[in-house]
Design a protein around this motif. Structure first.
Motif, short mmCIF file in Angstrom:
data_model
loop_
_atom_site.label_atom_id
_atom_site.label_comp_id
_atom_site.label_asym_id
_atom_site.label_seq_id
_atom_site.Cartn_x
_atom_site.Cartn_y
_atom_site.Cartn_z
N LYS A 62 -0.01 4.26 0.36
CA LYS A 62 -0.45 5.14 1.45
C LYS A 62 0.18 4.71 2.78
O LYS A 62 0.75 5.54 3.51
N SER A 88 0.85 -1.18 0.00
CA SER A 88 0.00 0.00 0.00
C SER A 88 0.89 1.24 0.00
O SER A 88 1.67 1.45 0.93
N GLU A 109 3.04 6.70 4.99
CA GLU A 109 2.64 7.19 6.31
C GLU A 109 3.33 6.47 7.46
O GLU A 109 3.62 7.08 8.50
#
Length: 285
Positions: free
Chosen positions: A38, A36, A42
């Motif tokens: 994202k 992922s 993060e």
């Protein structure tokens, strides 16, 4: 787990230096989308928390596979060090999804650079490590409690990634037993890549292996189906137990299924603007 100094030096400057991250997600991720982006940005590259060894190893393997090897030598010193550190993680009993994902990337690197028999051995090791994490269960059941949709889908896609690589590896050693096993017809397939990457938290249509392929399933979903069909072709060729009539019938069914999946993958490529789709490549093998 204490990482060796060369690994720390290799990833020095993270998260400031991110060019290789863009290369990975623009060039490699589209045809093997199990990380992922994202969550990677993060939680792995975030400067707010302490650098954990499993995150550092994941960054190192992403950089390893994204950039050309030093002096174009695939068995470079940093490759050997990454491999040794991952083996050390296992010896210390460190069971983490990021270590598994690092092993997947290492397997992909070895396959891409034709590093044999290491690629075969690493894939087998990765499968056993995944079993220790219980990742094979992610394709047999819905999201477990405590994980959001994005995290649960990443775990499922990570397992499918090694399943696909294992079936591709079998092209070079078809007479060897598959350590990954054969998913059930009811196994959950990866979600549509576009939906998952744009908004991984929303509910997505969850397809199963027995579902007929469609152009809106997503490339990785079709790739997983193609890999399973490839495995069935190997079984058809190397299983002498079936009588000739049954084998001919199964061969025709497989041929028709592969032809249908090939057509759907071509449609998916036109729909998404992709010149060559990974499921199409597997079908033509």
């Amino acid at each position: 787990m204490v990482l060796t100094d060369d690994i720390q030096t290799f990833v020095h400057g993270i998260p400031i230096e991110r060019e290789f991250v863009g290369i990975y997600f623009n060039s490699i991720h589209p045809w093997m989308p199990f990380l992922s982006e994202k969550l990677f940005m993060e939680r792995v590259l975030s400067p707010l928390g302490p650098a954990r060894p499993e995150s550092t190893m994941l960054v190192a393997t992403v950089k390893l596979i994204a950039l050309p090897p030093p002096n174009l030598v695939a068995r470079s010193a940093i490759y050997k060090s990454i491999k040794a550190n991952l083996l050390s993680a296992e010896a210390l009993g460190l069971l983490e999804l990021k270590i598994f994902q690092s092993l997947v990337l290492l397997s992909l690197y070895e396959l891409g650079h034709a590093i044999y028999p290491e690629a075969y051995m690493t894939i087998g090791h990765c499968i056993r490590y995944g079993h220790s994490l219980g990742l094979e269960k992610t394709v047999e059941q819905d999201s477990p409690a405590g994980l959001d949709n994005l995290e649960a889908e990443e775990r499922r896609r990570s397992w499918w990634a090694i399943v696909v690589l294992e079936h591709l590896m079998t092209l070079g050693c078809v007479d060897r037993a598959s350590p990954v096993g054969h998913p059930k017809n009811t196994s959950l397939l990866p979600a549509d890549d576009m939906v998952w990457e744009v908004d991984g938290q929303q509910d997505v249509i969850q397809h199963r292996l027995c579902d007929p392929p469609t152009a809106t399933m997503g490339r990785f979903c079709l790739t997983a189906q193609a890999a399973i069909l490839l495995g069935k072709v190997f079984m058809q060729i190397h299983d002498p137990a079936n009588d000739e009539g049954m084998r001919d019938h199964e061969a025709r069914v497989l041929e028709n299924t592969i032809a249908a999946l090939t057509e759907v993958s071509l449609q998916e490529g036109r729909l998404r603007g992709v010149g060559v789709c990974s499921p199409t490549t597997i079908c033509y093998r």
